[in-house]
Motif scaffolding. Structure first.
Motif, PDB file in Angstrom:
ATOM      1  N   UNK A 175      -7.096  -1.660  19.961  1.00  0.00           N
ATOM      2  CA  UNK A 175      -6.177  -0.548  19.055  1.00  0.00           C
ATOM      3  C   UNK A 175      -7.298   0.011  18.008  1.00  0.00           C
ATOM      4  N   UNK A 176      -8.278  -0.470  17.832  1.00  0.00           N
ATOM      5  CA  UNK A 176      -9.541   0.190  16.909  1.00  0.00           C
ATOM      6  C   UNK A 176      -9.341  -0.098  15.503  1.00  0.00           C
ATOM      7  N   UNK A 177      -8.106  -0.258  15.081  1.00  0.00           N
ATOM      8  CA  UNK A 177      -7.985  -0.453  13.556  1.00  0.00           C
ATOM      9  C   UNK A 177      -6.472  -1.353  13.361  1.00  0.00           C
ATOM     10  N   UNK A 178      -6.539  -1.626  11.954  1.00  0.00           N
ATOM     11  CA  UNK A 178      -5.342  -2.571  11.829  1.00  0.00           C
ATOM     12  C   UNK A 178      -4.628  -1.865  10.330  1.00  0.00           C
ATOM     13  N   UNK A 179      -3.619  -1.472  10.707  1.00  0.00           N
ATOM     14  CA  UNK A 179      -2.907  -0.445   9.783  1.00  0.00           C
ATOM     15  C   UNK A 179      -2.569  -1.080   8.264  1.00  0.00           C
ATOM     16  N   UNK A 180      -2.817  -2.597   8.175  1.00  0.00           N
ATOM     17  CA  UNK A 180      -2.833  -3.090   6.891  1.00  0.00           C
ATOM     18  C   UNK A 180      -3.998  -2.721   6.121  1.00  0.00           C
ATOM     19  N   UNK A 181      -5.035  -2.266   6.631  1.00  0.00           N
ATOM     20  CA  UNK A 181      -6.231  -2.107   5.942  1.00  0.00           C
ATOM     21  C   UNK A 181      -6.544  -0.548   5.698  1.00  0.00           C
ATOM     22  N   UNK A 182      -5.646   0.370   5.928  1.00  0.00           N
ATOM     23  CA  UNK A 182      -5.695   1.805   6.229  1.00  0.00           C
ATOM     24  C   UNK A 182      -6.349   2.084   4.780  1.00  0.00           C
ATOM     25  N   UNK A 183      -5.960   1.665   3.669  1.00  0.00           N
ATOM     26  CA  UNK A 183      -6.274   2.154   2.245  1.00  0.00           C
ATOM     27  C   UNK A 183      -7.197   1.258   1.774  1.00  0.00           C
ATOM     28  N   UNK A 184      -7.823   0.086   2.462  1.00  0.00           N
ATOM     29  CA  UNK A 184      -8.487  -0.898   1.995  1.00  0.00           C
ATOM     30  C   UNK A 184      -9.910  -1.199   2.362  1.00  0.00           C
ATOM     31  N   UNK A 185     -10.341  -0.667   3.510  1.00  0.00           N
ATOM     32  CA  UNK A 185     -11.790  -0.794   4.075  1.00  0.00           C
ATOM     33  C   UNK A 185     -12.712  -0.138   3.383  1.00  0.00           C
ATOM     34  N   UNK A 186     -12.415   1.058   2.776  1.00  0.00           N
ATOM     35  CA  UNK A 186     -13.198   1.972   1.971  1.00  0.00           C
ATOM     36  C   UNK A 186     -13.295   1.407   0.617  1.00  0.00           C
ATOM     37  N   UNK A 187     -12.657   0.472   0.207  1.00  0.00           N
ATOM     38  CA  UNK A 187     -12.628   0.000  -1.283  1.00  0.00           C
ATOM     39  C   UNK A 187     -13.207  -1.337  -1.316  1.00  0.00           C
ATOM     40  N   UNK A 188     -14.343  -1.674  -1.662  1.00  0.00           N
ATOM     41  CA  UNK A 188     -15.072  -2.955  -1.656  1.00  0.00           C
ATOM     42  C   UNK A 188     -14.216  -3.944  -2.384  1.00  0.00           C
ATOM     43  N   UNK A 189     -13.747  -3.552  -3.662  1.00  0.00           N
ATOM     44  CA  UNK A 189     -12.886  -4.463  -4.487  1.00  0.00           C
ATOM     45  C   UNK A 189     -11.609  -4.983  -3.963  1.00  0.00           C
ATOM     46  N   UNK A 190     -10.920  -3.852  -3.480  1.00  0.00           N
ATOM     47  CA  UNK A 190      -9.625  -4.461  -2.992  1.00  0.00           C
ATOM     48  C   UNK A 190      -9.857  -5.210  -1.560  1.00  0.00           C
TER      49      UNK A 190
END
Length: 256
Positions: A83-98
């Protein structure tokens, strides 16, 4: 046993935090699930070693956790590579804290879920195998089969280009909207049941393990998200509305 629990918790956190450092640097979630399932396997074997004994019940329990982790971990890793990515992390992977919060929560999930196995693996006393052991292992086997079959059926369905834009409703998915989650709950319930044979006093509180798995999948990270996505995609279709009306969330427990 307290020392082994502490060491397991420490190893668990270390593995997830190291995983977070690499994932945050690479801005990827591709090995998130693989790290989680791998930690289950690691802690199961470490707790058995730290317990200093190797009773049959401990060996079986550890083997079942290993089988679960290998199958699910590789399946989820194969799926995210496809799939290439997991939609759970769409707004997460670019935020180290989250992202750190997600990895830490995975450590909590691993420890709570594996708690009955850690307890049984660190017990010095043994009891003869009994009906409770065989019933628990039977529940695990049934759950393992249900989850594996359901996962493969959905994988094959999505791989068929004729099914693009459609939802699955055959095989086990004709009896449950989330049969893979039913299998997951059965497996951890069975492992608690077998482990409880040698538990005493407050150790029985580790029943939080299957209850936590059920609550997490039923109310937090599993079913609610997928149901919302499905309703947004197919909610206006009469066929899907009929499927929802006539198919329970987690067969054979309507409403659960």
């Amino acid at each position: 046993m307290g020392s082994a629990l502490s060491k397991c918790a420490a190893v668990d956190l270390c593995v997830q935090w190291v995983g977070w450092m690499f994932a945050s640097a690479l801005k990827t979630e591709k090995f998130y699930d693989l790290a989680g399932s791998g930690t289950f396997i690691l802690l199961a074997h470490l707790s058995r070693r730290w317990g200093g004994t190797s009773y049959l019940r401990q060996n079986v329990q550890t083997g079942l956790v290993t089988a679960w982790g290998l199958r699910l971990g590789m399946f989820l890793f194969r799926r995210i590579l496809k799939d290439g990515q997991d939609s759970r992390f769409s707004n997460v992977r670019d935020s180290p804290g989250t992202f750190f919060v997600f990895w830490t929560l995975q450590a909590v999930w691993v420890f709570i879920t594996l708690l009955p196995t850690i307890i049984v693996n660190t017990q010095c006393r043994d009891e003869p195998l009994c009906l409770r052991d065989y019933t628990g292992w039977g529940m695990w086997a049934l759950g393992f089969a249900i989850e594996a079959i359901a996962d493969q059926q959905k994988w094959n369905f999505k791989k068929d280009p004729d099914n693009v834009g459609r939802f699955i409703r055959h095989g086990l998915w004709a009896y449950s909207r989330h049969p893979n989650y039913l299998g997951e709950i059965l497996q951890w319930s069975g492992l608690f049941l077998s482990a409880s044979t040698v538990m005493q006093g407050p150790q029985y509180l580790s029943i939080v393990s299957p209850l936590f798995v059920w609550f997490l999948l039923r109310h937090i990270s599993g079913i609610p998200i997928l149901e919302k996505q499905a309703m947004a995609r197919w909610g206006a279709e009469a066929e899907f509305q009929s499927y929802v009306r006539n198919t329970p969330l987690l067969w054979p427990f309507p409403g659960f």
